[in-house]
Design a protein around this motif. Structure first.
Motif, PDB file in Angstrom:
ATOM      1  N   UNK A 160      -5.873 -13.200   2.911  1.00  0.00           N
ATOM      2  CA  UNK A 160      -5.674 -12.058   2.013  1.00  0.00           C
ATOM      3  C   UNK A 160      -4.356 -11.357   2.328  1.00  0.00           C
ATOM      4  N   UNK A 161      -4.035 -11.209   3.612  1.00  0.00           N
ATOM      5  CA  UNK A 161      -2.777 -10.547   3.986  1.00  0.00           C
ATOM      6  C   UNK A 161      -1.570 -11.374   3.539  1.00  0.00           C
ATOM      7  N   UNK A 162      -1.634 -12.698   3.683  1.00  0.00           N
ATOM      8  CA  UNK A 162      -0.520 -13.544   3.247  1.00  0.00           C
ATOM      9  C   UNK A 162      -0.356 -13.468   1.733  1.00  0.00           C
ATOM     10  N   UNK A 163      -1.462 -13.476   0.994  1.00  0.00           N
ATOM     11  CA  UNK A 163      -1.406 -13.352  -0.464  1.00  0.00           C
ATOM     12  C   UNK A 163      -0.784 -12.016  -0.845  1.00  0.00           C
ATOM     13  N   UNK A 164      -1.201 -10.941  -0.177  1.00  0.00           N
ATOM     14  CA  UNK A 164      -0.676  -9.602  -0.466  1.00  0.00           C
ATOM     15  C   UNK A 164       0.820  -9.515  -0.146  1.00  0.00           C
ATOM     16  N   UNK A 165       1.225 -10.097   0.976  1.00  0.00           N
ATOM     17  CA  UNK A 165       2.638 -10.095   1.369  1.00  0.00           C
ATOM     18  C   UNK A 165       3.480 -10.857   0.346  1.00  0.00           C
ATOM     19  N   UNK A 166       2.976 -11.992  -0.121  1.00  0.00           N
ATOM     20  CA  UNK A 166       3.701 -12.769  -1.126  1.00  0.00           C
ATOM     21  C   UNK A 166       3.830 -12.000  -2.434  1.00  0.00           C
ATOM     22  N   UNK A 167       2.777 -11.287  -2.844  1.00  0.00           N
ATOM     23  CA  UNK A 167       2.819 -10.529  -4.102  1.00  0.00           C
ATOM     24  C   UNK A 167       3.881  -9.430  -4.065  1.00  0.00           C
ATOM     25  N   UNK A 168       4.170  -8.890  -2.878  1.00  0.00           N
ATOM     26  CA  UNK A 168       5.179  -7.822  -2.748  1.00  0.00           C
ATOM     27  C   UNK A 168       6.603  -8.364  -2.734  1.00  0.00           C
ATOM     28  N   UNK A 169       6.763  -9.652  -2.505  1.00  0.00           N
ATOM     29  CA  UNK A 169       8.095 -10.257  -2.441  1.00  0.00           C
ATOM     30  C   UNK A 169       8.630 -10.516  -3.845  1.00  0.00           C
ATOM     31  N   UNK A 170       9.959 -10.469  -4.007  1.00  0.00           N
ATOM     32  CA  UNK A 170      10.520 -10.808  -5.322  1.00  0.00           C
ATOM     33  C   UNK A 170      10.452 -12.315  -5.571  1.00  0.00           C
ATOM     34  N   UNK A 171      10.405 -12.696  -6.831  1.00  0.00           N
ATOM     35  CA  UNK A 171      10.469 -14.105  -7.200  1.00  0.00           C
ATOM     36  C   UNK A 171      11.941 -14.502  -7.165  1.00  0.00           C
ATOM     37  N   UNK A 172      12.269 -15.491  -6.348  1.00  0.00           N
ATOM     38  CA  UNK A 172      13.651 -15.922  -6.178  1.00  0.00           C
ATOM     39  C   UNK A 172      13.837 -17.327  -6.731  1.00  0.00           C
ATOM     40  N   UNK A 173      14.995 -17.560  -7.323  1.00  0.00           N
ATOM     41  CA  UNK A 173      15.388 -18.889  -7.771  1.00  0.00           C
ATOM     42  C   UNK A 173      16.757 -19.170  -7.161  1.00  0.00           C
ATOM     43  N   UNK A 174      16.824 -20.215  -6.342  1.00  0.00           N
ATOM     44  CA  UNK A 174      18.063 -20.542  -5.632  1.00  0.00           C
ATOM     45  C   UNK A 174      18.353 -22.032  -5.761  1.00  0.00           C
ATOM     46  N   UNK A 175      19.617 -22.372  -5.632  1.00  0.00           N
ATOM     47  CA  UNK A 175      20.007 -23.779  -5.610  1.00  0.00           C
ATOM     48  C   UNK A 175      19.515 -24.414  -4.319  1.00  0.00           C
ATOM     49  N   UNK A 176      18.999 -25.637  -4.417  1.00  0.00           N
ATOM     50  CA  UNK A 176      18.466 -26.286  -3.217  1.00  0.00           C
ATOM     51  C   UNK A 176      18.499 -27.797  -3.367  1.00  0.00           C
ATOM     52  N   UNK A 177      18.214 -28.446  -2.235  1.00  0.00           N
ATOM     53  CA  UNK A 177      18.157 -29.904  -2.187  1.00  0.00           C
ATOM     54  C   UNK A 177      16.921 -30.294  -1.395  1.00  0.00           C
TER      55      UNK A 177
END
Length: 131
Positions: free
Chosen positions: A35-52
């Motif tokens: 539950x804490x990990x889910x809550x922490x993720x919900x507070x984070x911004x959605x990021x889109x970055x270049x990757x490989x």
């Protein structure tokens, strides 16, 4: 027969409740962690970055079930290297895993430790950009 036969009931009366509390505590802590990990993720911004994509792996887990026998679960993981050079590993679905290949480049979308998606750049368009 009097005192010697009572030690077993005394032991069960002491150890059994302690064992039950410990098992219940482990279950509650595990659920709380999720539950804490889910809550922490919900507070984070959605990021889109270049990757490989730098690596892929699977993890097999077997569970024994009384009626059905042994059941095997497969978990899929993909490691991405983002523009900053950091590497991040995400758990993905089997379908996503099958579409990924090491060396693929594209845009990774994630929120905290939660994988949202990966949009591959077409290799043909990459060659056009490099020319």
């Amino acid at each position: 027969m009097g005192f010697e036969s009572l030690w077993m009931f005394d032991w069960l009366g002491t150890v059994l409740p302690v064992f039950f509390v410990v098992v219940l505590g482990i279950v509650v802590l595990s659920a709380g962690k999720e539950v804490m990990e889910w809550s922490r993720n919900k507070r984070q911004p959605v990021l889109t970055v270049g990757s490989r994509i730098t690596a892929r792996r699977t993890h097999l887990q077997q569970r024994r079930q009384e009626e059905q026998g042994t059941r095997t679960y497969t978990f899929y993981y993909v490691t991405f290297e983002v523009e900053s050079g950091d590497r991040m590993e995400f758990k993905v679905s089997g379908e996503e895993y099958g579409q990924c290949a090491e060396g693929d480049e594209g845009r990774l979308t994630f929120q905290g430790t939660r994988y949202i998606g990966f949009q591959r750049l077409n290799r043909y368009s990459l060659e056009q950009v490099k020319m």
